[in-house]
Enzyme design. Sequence first.
Site, PDB file in Angstrom:
ATOM      1  N   ASP A 334       1.092  -1.350   0.141  1.00 30.38           N
ATOM      2  CA  ASP A 334      -0.104  -0.065  -0.027  1.00 30.38           C
ATOM      3  C   ASP A 334       0.873   1.244   0.160  1.00 30.38           C
ATOM      4  OD1 ASP A 334       0.830  -0.809   2.536  1.00 30.38           O
ATOM      5  OD2 ASP A 334      -0.558   0.548   3.458  1.00 30.38           O
ATOM      6  N   GLU A 335       0.456   2.205  -0.599  1.00 29.41           N
ATOM      7  CA  GLU A 335       0.959   3.675  -0.182  1.00 29.41           C
ATOM      8  C   GLU A 335       2.288   3.547  -0.597  1.00 29.41           C
ATOM      9  OE1 GLU A 335      -2.220   5.427   2.869  1.00 29.41           O
ATOM     10  OE2 GLU A 335      -0.613   3.953   3.648  1.00 29.41           O
ATOM     11  N   ALA A 336       2.644   3.060  -1.781  1.00 32.68           N
ATOM     12  CA  ALA A 336       4.110   3.208  -2.177  1.00 32.68           C
ATOM     13  C   ALA A 336       4.562   4.650  -3.020  1.00 32.68           C
ATOM     14  CB  ALA A 336       4.503   2.116  -3.121  1.00 32.68           C
TER      15      ALA A 336
END
Length: 529
Positions: A334-336
Amino acid sequence: MAAAPFRRLLAALFALGLLTASPVASASATAAPRPPVASFADILPAPVSAVPAAGVSYTLRRTDTLSSDVPGIGGYLAAVLRRSTGYPFRVGTAPGAIALLLSGAPASVGPQGYRLDVTAHGVTVRARAAAGLFAGVQTLLQLLPPSVQGSRVVKTARWTLPGGRVIDHPRYAYRGAMLDVARHFFTVAQVERYTDQLAHYKIDYLHLHLTDDQGWRIAISGLPRLTSHGGSTEVGGGRGGYYTEADYRAIVRYAQARYITVVPEIDMPGHTNAALSSYPRLTCDGVVPRLYTGMNVGFSSLCVRSKATYAFLETVIARLAALTPGPYLHIGGDEAQSTSRADYAAFVNRVQAIVAARHKTVIGWHDIVAATLRPSTVAQFWSSTTGRPGDRAVAAAARRGTKVIMSPASRAYLDMRYTSATRIGADWAGRIDVSKAYDWNPGAYLPGLPASAVLGVEAPLWTETVRSSADLDYLAFPRVAAIAELGWSPASSHSWPRFRVRLAAQGPRWRAEGVRYYRSTQIDWPAGS
Ligand code: NGO
């Protein structure tokens, strides 16, 4: 040693009431009025079918014995019953007043379902596999008065179950709860306590978010600084902590005994500040980041083009796979936000291969649909919206065959506040009172997502603001029971007016068990609970 005579003496003392298995409740507790007999209508999650037998009931007696085709499940039930009834409940294989049988269940119940019969002569649970028997035992417990869930003997109670038959099986194979032990660390005992509570609602997966910017919580041999340094703090600057291999194995075993499979998560390539700070070779620029104790997301990343990163991941994934008997390894994803789309996709593709080489199946937060997913890889939908491009990409992946676990943040995130007055929690995905957590259909929630692509549901509890078991209880209960019901009960049984009545009946059970739940004003909790 003269074991048999000693056991007979103990049994006689039990029978005379001179010995009890656990402390007797205080006079004030025992003087409370007897609760009415439980009702089939209160079983939560709602079963496929429950038919009461008018005028029939069964009351447990001190001399009752328990027989079980699965000794561990017999032992589990006997331990719960001994604690509250004080009766000895010998466990054997000769037919007892309570019988747990791996025979005679209809084919329709499948491997996780069961049939339960309460007659004037006793209680029988029948299943086709141990998991189903365990689920039936949870229903059996819900048919006893709430104090059966307590840890003290209640001498004045009458342990009566209503007569009738339940035939039951789950809607989805995957019914999960996630605990973030990275933002705040939770001890083995705290995780076991939560596991016990989840088992009552037929949850069968416990997802542990083991790593994040603020802490690395699982010892990996050969990489000691991950825990000695990376595990040494948490949000707010507390002492943090981590699980040794033995601790992790203990959690896995404890969960297994409750037919719950642990899904460990190592979040990557983002959410990795604790790892980067422990081993600067994982960064692109070699600059050592300081440990982080704030609550921001999206600022850290493993160096996705460097060899050192993949050597590191080989070691971590091999170790975790060896410690984990369950089929899944969760790779986060997530949220890279500090990685380009092409680099991100290449990274996820490589990690899928590393996990497959260890014979495990990947789960990732739904961002991973940007990569080329293997047929077995599962995406966990966590968006707070349903119509944005990212949401549509998940539906498209599902149409190509990717299975999806539904954890929409605006429904299933247990860290969202209930109302503006809730003392802890977040609200980026909105406020979620009980009706909002319950009143959605996982099979028809995301437009364009085929119902057949849904593997199940999961309720994540992120712990930026959760510091204790009391905080955890308060955010998880009652909402985790709502998500559990969405995972287990047939879609046709879905009804908020009926659910809120079933849920109210759980209040006294939580009180007996010491669960400090949130008394939502949407529910008419019984007096005294
Ligand atoms: C997001 C984020 C987490 C936060 C959480 C808080 C996902 C998958 N990534 O969910 O890092 O802790 O929200 O609600």
